[in-house]
Design an enzyme around this catalytic site. Structure first.
Site, PDB file in Angstrom:
ATOM      1  CE1 TYR A 140      -3.231  -2.759  -0.057  1.00  0.00           C
ATOM      2  CE2 TYR A 140      -3.971  -2.121   2.119  1.00  0.00           C
ATOM      3  CZ  TYR A 140      -4.106  -2.915   0.997  1.00  0.00           C
ATOM      4  OH  TYR A 140      -5.104  -3.846   0.935  1.00  0.00           O
ATOM      5  CE  LYS A 190       0.819 -17.528  -3.254  1.00  0.00           C
ATOM      6  NZ  LYS A 190      -0.062 -18.711  -3.163  1.00  0.00           N
ATOM      7  CG  ASP A 222      -2.690 -19.910  -1.413  1.00  0.00           C
ATOM      8  OD1 ASP A 222      -1.908 -19.795  -0.450  1.00  0.00           O
ATOM      9  OD2 ASP A 222      -2.424 -20.620  -2.399  1.00  0.00           O
ATOM     10  CG  ASP A 246      -7.385  -4.290   3.641  1.00  0.00           C
ATOM     11  OD1 ASP A 246      -8.382  -4.269   4.390  1.00  0.00           O
ATOM     12  OD2 ASP A 246      -7.235  -3.515   2.686  1.00  0.00           O
ATOM     13  CG  ASP A 250     -12.760  -6.408   6.083  1.00  0.00           C
ATOM     14  OD1 ASP A 250     -12.579  -5.961   7.238  1.00  0.00           O
ATOM     15  OD2 ASP A 250     -13.067  -5.700   5.116  1.00  0.00           O
TER      16      ASP A 250
END
Ligand code: NAD
Length: 355
Positions: A140, A190, A222, A246, A250
């Protein structure tokens, strides 16, 4: 203990009022003195001062040991200049306080298990996950970033970058949080594809050496996204970077099914932490005594635990919330069959009585 309180907009003042009553009673019961100063943020700050984060608010926050926030924003300020939108106040204060760690617990109170989207046999194993998300680095904010045109076609690019000190400090927050919980950390990355993740994993393993009492595992993102819905009971603390965090925070929140129940904390190194419910200002129900104050009350429990190391006091609040739910009290957002529909004030008062 100096606390800056920013009720903000919409349901913010209603839920904060109930939260502060709880704080006051905890102070009386355990003999603590909480010195509370109110400050403006968001839409109310724009109305009174022209900006969403006045300098006086920043000064009061920096002079405090912890900061409590209700919520910001609403339709009234949706059409104003984007550079002074209410949400800018929130981003601004996070930056001013250098809050790099976001702690989002997603726990399901057994009394609310019908609100959970998962199969009953999965829910019965319990959900109590804490996602620790890196907040100020990663893709980000990484440079270079931008858009360009190459060979006549449009191209967009960002950089996922983590430096050793950024990984180290977020790993420390995760291990410390795990020590206050079930002592298990799962680092999500990852590393099978990304170089940045290989560095992430290497450094998390190094930090783990200082926490022999905490179990460390690793999982690819994943798989983590899948495991969270397949069997969330396997997780205690999940630590991960900004982008993965992020999404996963959620996901973890939504499976519990109740936005009005979830608190959060954002922590920095030597600055006061910021504690707030994860929901927004809910303008659709603001001023109607319908808001669920429990996420705010649970944010206060987090503040006591993480900023002031008052574990017993935090547990007292959490137990009072659980007892209130066991008594069948429900605000509209968590209403179920057999529940007693109450408003924000009545819910707050029930928690007070149970404390
Ligand atoms: P929201 O979280 O405010 O509301 C989503 C839905 O959940 C609404 O139906 C609302 O009534 C309900 N809800 C939320 N909190 C509740 C509570 N405590 N009790 C009962 N019901 C509750 O999200 P939104 O509608 O997308 O956004 C509304 C405003 O809030 C916008 O201006 C948005 O920018 C802002 N916002 C602020 C924050 C924050 O301050 N941290 C976070 C998200 C959104």
């Amino acid at each position: 203990m100096k606390i800056c309180v920013m009720p903000g907009d919409g349901i913010g003042p209603e839920i904060m009022k109930q939260g502060l009553k709880v704080l006051e009673v905890i102070g009386e019961k355990f003999n603590h003195s909480f010195d509370v100063t109110e400050a403006l943020i968001g839409g109310v700050a724009i109305d009174e001062t022209g900006v969403p984060l006045p300098d006086t608010t920043v000064a009061i926050c920096k002079d405090s040991d912890a900061v409590l926030l209700g919520a910001v924003g609403g339709p009234k300020w949706d059409t104003i200049d984007p550079s002074i939108r209410p949400e800018r106040g929130l981003l601004g204060i996070r930056k001013e306080l250098a809050l790099f760690a976001n702690l989002r617990p997603a726990s399901l109170f057994p009394q609310l298990k019908d609100a959970c989207f998962l199969r009953p046999d999965i829910v019965d194993k319990g959900i109590d996950v804490m996602v620790v998300r890196e907040l100020t680095g990663g893709i980000y904010f990484g440079e270079p970033r931008g858009t360009t045109v190459e060979n006549g076609e449009r191209v967009g690019f960002n950089t996922m970058i983590y430096r050793e000190h950024e990984i180290k400090r977020i790993a420390i927050v995760a291990f410390e949080a795990a020590r206050k919980r079930d002592k298990r950390v799962c680092s999500v990355d990852k590393a099978n594809v990304l170089d940045v993740s290989r560095v992430w994993r290497e450094i998390v393993i190094e930090v783990a050496a200082d926490y022999p009492d905490v179990e460390l595992t690793h999982m690819y993102v994943d798989n983590a996204a899948m495991q969270l819905v397949r069997d969330p009971s396997q997780f205690d603390v999940i630590v991960t970077g900004n982008l993965f965090g992020d999404i996963l925070s959620d996901e973890a929140a939504v499976i519990t099914g109740s936005i009005g129940m979830l608190p959060s904390a954002s922590l920095g190194e030597n600055n006061p932490g910021l504690f707030e419910p994860i929901h927004g200002s809910a303008p659709d129900i603001a001023g109607h005594d319908k808001a669920n104050p429990l996420a705010t009350i649970l944010s206060i429990a987090m503040m006591l635990r993480y900023s002031f190391d008052l574990t017993v006091e935090a547990e007292c609040i959490e137990a009072a919330v659980e007892k209130t739910l066991s008594q069948g009290l429900r605000t509209g957002d968590i209403m179920d069959e057999g529940g007693k529909l109450v408003g924000c004030i009545e819910m707050g008062e029930a928690v007070l009585a149970n404390i």
